[in-house]
Write a protein that holds these residues in place. Structure first.
Motif, PDB file in Angstrom:
ATOM      1  N   GLN A  37      45.193  43.307  44.009  1.00  0.00           N
ATOM      2  CA  GLN A  37      43.907  43.993  44.059  1.00  0.00           C
ATOM      3  C   GLN A  37      42.925  43.017  44.710  1.00  0.00           C
ATOM      4  N   VAL A  38      41.847  43.560  45.261  1.00  0.00           N
ATOM      5  CA  VAL A  38      40.842  42.729  45.924  1.00  0.00           C
ATOM      6  C   VAL A  38      39.473  43.039  45.329  1.00  0.00           C
ATOM      7  N   ALA A  39      38.687  42.000  45.100  1.00  0.00           N
ATOM      8  CA  ALA A  39      37.294  42.165  44.666  1.00  0.00           C
ATOM      9  C   ALA A  39      36.392  41.462  45.673  1.00  0.00           C
ATOM     10  N   ILE A  40      35.312  42.130  46.055  1.00  0.00           N
ATOM     11  CA  ILE A  40      34.343  41.510  46.961  1.00  0.00           C
ATOM     12  C   ILE A  40      32.975  41.465  46.286  1.00  0.00           C
ATOM     13  N   LEU A  41      32.271  40.355  46.506  1.00  0.00           N
ATOM     14  CA  LEU A  41      30.960  40.179  45.879  1.00  0.00           C
ATOM     15  C   LEU A  41      29.908  41.052  46.523  1.00  0.00           C
ATOM     16  N   PHE A  42      29.905  41.093  47.861  1.00  0.00           N
ATOM     17  CA  PHE A  42      28.852  41.767  48.607  1.00  0.00           C
ATOM     18  C   PHE A  42      29.387  43.027  49.290  1.00  0.00           C
ATOM     19  N   SER A  43      28.513  43.815  49.848  1.00  0.00           N
ATOM     20  CA  SER A  43      28.877  45.173  50.264  1.00  0.00           C
ATOM     21  C   SER A  43      29.557  45.292  51.618  1.00  0.00           C
ATOM     22  N   MET A  54      46.985  50.552  52.557  1.00  0.00           N
ATOM     23  CA  MET A  54      48.202  49.891  52.060  1.00  0.00           C
ATOM     24  C   MET A  54      48.393  50.117  50.562  1.00  0.00           C
ATOM     25  N   GLY A  55      47.438  50.765  49.922  1.00  0.00           N
ATOM     26  CA  GLY A  55      47.531  50.967  48.481  1.00  0.00           C
ATOM     27  C   GLY A  55      46.969  49.829  47.661  1.00  0.00           C
ATOM     28  N   VAL A  56      46.156  48.970  48.292  1.00  0.00           N
ATOM     29  CA  VAL A  56      45.532  47.853  47.576  1.00  0.00           C
ATOM     30  C   VAL A  56      44.124  48.278  47.137  1.00  0.00           C
ATOM     31  N   PRO A  57      43.862  48.357  45.832  1.00  0.00           N
ATOM     32  CA  PRO A  57      42.513  48.724  45.378  1.00  0.00           C
ATOM     33  C   PRO A  57      41.488  47.666  45.779  1.00  0.00           C
ATOM     34  N   VAL A  58      40.304  48.116  46.189  1.00  0.00           N
ATOM     35  CA  VAL A  58      39.204  47.218  46.533  1.00  0.00           C
ATOM     36  C   VAL A  58      38.058  47.485  45.566  1.00  0.00           C
ATOM     37  N   HIS A  59      37.661  46.463  44.833  1.00  0.00           N
ATOM     38  CA  HIS A  59      36.564  46.563  43.867  1.00  0.00           C
ATOM     39  C   HIS A  59      35.322  45.929  44.483  1.00  0.00           C
ATOM     40  N   ARG A  75      30.669  40.476  36.106  1.00  0.00           N
ATOM     41  CA  ARG A  75      31.387  41.674  36.543  1.00  0.00           C
ATOM     42  C   ARG A  75      32.850  41.364  36.849  1.00  0.00           C
ATOM     43  N   LEU A  76      33.074  40.206  37.408  1.00  0.00           N
ATOM     44  CA  LEU A  76      34.435  39.788  37.730  1.00  0.00           C
ATOM     45  C   LEU A  76      35.231  39.546  36.451  1.00  0.00           C
ATOM     46  N   ARG A  77      34.615  38.913  35.455  1.00  0.00           N
ATOM     47  CA  ARG A  77      35.286  38.673  34.177  1.00  0.00           C
ATOM     48  C   ARG A  77      35.704  39.995  33.531  1.00  0.00           C
ATOM     49  N   ALA A  78      34.800  40.968  33.570  1.00  0.00           N
ATOM     50  CA  ALA A  78      35.123  42.280  33.001  1.00  0.00           C
ATOM     51  C   ALA A  78      36.268  42.943  33.757  1.00  0.00           C
ATOM     52  N   LEU A  79      36.274  42.794  35.079  1.00  0.00           N
ATOM     53  CA  LEU A  79      37.328  43.377  35.907  1.00  0.00           C
ATOM     54  C   LEU A  79      38.686  42.745  35.586  1.00  0.00           C
ATOM     55  N   VAL A  80      38.725  41.429  35.456  1.00  0.00           N
ATOM     56  CA  VAL A  80      39.963  40.718  35.144  1.00  0.00           C
ATOM     57  C   VAL A  80      40.528  41.201  33.814  1.00  0.00           C
ATOM     58  N   ARG A  81      39.664  41.383  32.834  1.00  0.00           N
ATOM     59  CA  ARG A  81      40.120  41.866  31.520  1.00  0.00           C
ATOM     60  C   ARG A  81      40.583  43.313  31.588  1.00  0.00           C
ATOM     61  N   LEU A  97      33.159  30.054  43.535  1.00  0.00           N
ATOM     62  CA  LEU A  97      32.286  29.758  42.395  1.00  0.00           C
ATOM     63  C   LEU A  97      32.291  30.906  41.393  1.00  0.00           C
ATOM     64  N   ALA A  98      32.164  32.132  41.881  1.00  0.00           N
ATOM     65  CA  ALA A  98      32.147  33.295  40.983  1.00  0.00           C
ATOM     66  C   ALA A  98      33.458  33.405  40.214  1.00  0.00           C
ATOM     67  N   ALA A  99      34.579  33.180  40.895  1.00  0.00           N
ATOM     68  CA  ALA A  99      35.877  33.287  40.234  1.00  0.00           C
ATOM     69  C   ALA A  99      36.034  32.221  39.156  1.00  0.00           C
ATOM     70  N   ARG A 100      35.606  31.005  39.449  1.00  0.00           N
ATOM     71  CA  ARG A 100      35.725  29.938  38.447  1.00  0.00           C
ATOM     72  C   ARG A 100      34.864  30.234  37.222  1.00  0.00           C
ATOM     73  N   LEU A 101      33.636  30.699  37.454  1.00  0.00           N
ATOM     74  CA  LEU A 101      32.756  31.032  36.335  1.00  0.00           C
ATOM     75  C   LEU A 101      33.300  32.218  35.541  1.00  0.00           C
ATOM     76  N   ALA A 102      34.002  33.107  36.211  1.00  0.00           N
ATOM     77  CA  ALA A 102      34.531  34.302  35.553  1.00  0.00           C
ATOM     78  C   ALA A 102      35.728  33.984  34.663  1.00  0.00           C
ATOM     79  N   VAL A 103      36.647  33.160  35.147  1.00  0.00           N
ATOM     80  CA  VAL A 103      37.900  32.980  34.399  1.00  0.00           C
ATOM     81  C   VAL A 103      37.865  31.817  33.418  1.00  0.00           C
TER      82      VAL A 103
END
Length: 202
Positions: A37-43, A54-59, A75-81, A97-103
């Motif tokens: 799955q893929v998560a993007i911070l900005f739009s 390809m069937g890969v969800p984008v958040h 938001r990323l922490r909630a998504l991971v859970r 940075l966002a990923a480190r703070l999230a996990v």
């Protein structure tokens, strides 16, 4: 063996080098072993359609700028859970940075370093020092596995953060895809339009 859910985190899906690398990699990922799955911070999501095909969800986390980094981490922490993610793989500084703070060590984290951010982009701005300080602190807190796309990028992080154990993993290049794109181009026509002779070296 059950497949592992992997979340790739990027700043956006603009048509840039790191973003294109993620799309190319996911196109060849063993889906029997991994569910990406893929998560993007900005739009900015120019390449999202290719992933979704390809069937890969984008958040899309919907941030409007770097000042919302902590909101993005929540938001990323909630998504991971919510998605039961087993591994997070981040690309580019703000996403790292966002990923480190999230996990915060709750799941394994891989960080790919794409640019020599602190050697060739150094400046004396407050934003630069804040980013560098946060990068240093989150590296110490989370201890991610670090990959660098070149020796120069690895040396940048070693020099500025005394980071050790960084593995160099060069970017994958889709040669067949490039050849197909070149075959579809009227190369002589393009040369004529630019005033370049057929045998002239460009």
């Amino acid at each position: 063996m059950a497949s592992r859910r992997v979340l790739l985190v990027l700043e956006s899906l603009r048509a840039g080098g790191a973003e294109r690398l993620v799309v190319t990699t996911l196109a060849r990922l063993d889906r029997a072993r991994f569910e990406p799955q893929v998560a993007i911070l900005f739009s900015h999501d120019d390449l999202a359609g290719e992933l979704e095909t390809m069937g890969v969800p984008v958040h899309r986390l919907g941030l409007t700028g770097p000042s919302e980094l902590l909101r993005g981490a929540r938001r990323l922490r909630a998504l991971v859970r919510r998605e039961g993610i087993h591994l997070v793989h981040s690309h580019l500084v703000l996403a790292n940075l966002a990923a480190r703070l999230a996990v915060l060590r709750s799941v394994p984290l891989v960080t790919t370093l794409h640019n020599p951010d602190y050697t060739h982009e150094a400046n004396r701005s407050l934003r630069f020092f804040a980013r560098k300080g946060l990068d240093r602190a989150t590296l110490a807190w989370t201890r991610p596995t670090l990959l660098a796309v070149s020796a120069a990028v690895r040396e940048d992080y070693e020099r500025h953060f005394h980071a050790r154990g960084i593995r160099v993993l060069h970017n994958y290049v889709d040669i067949a895809g490039l050849e197909a794109r070149l075959a579809a181009v009227d190369r002589l026509g393009v040369r004529r339009s630019l005033g370049i002779a057929p045998q002239e070296v460009v």
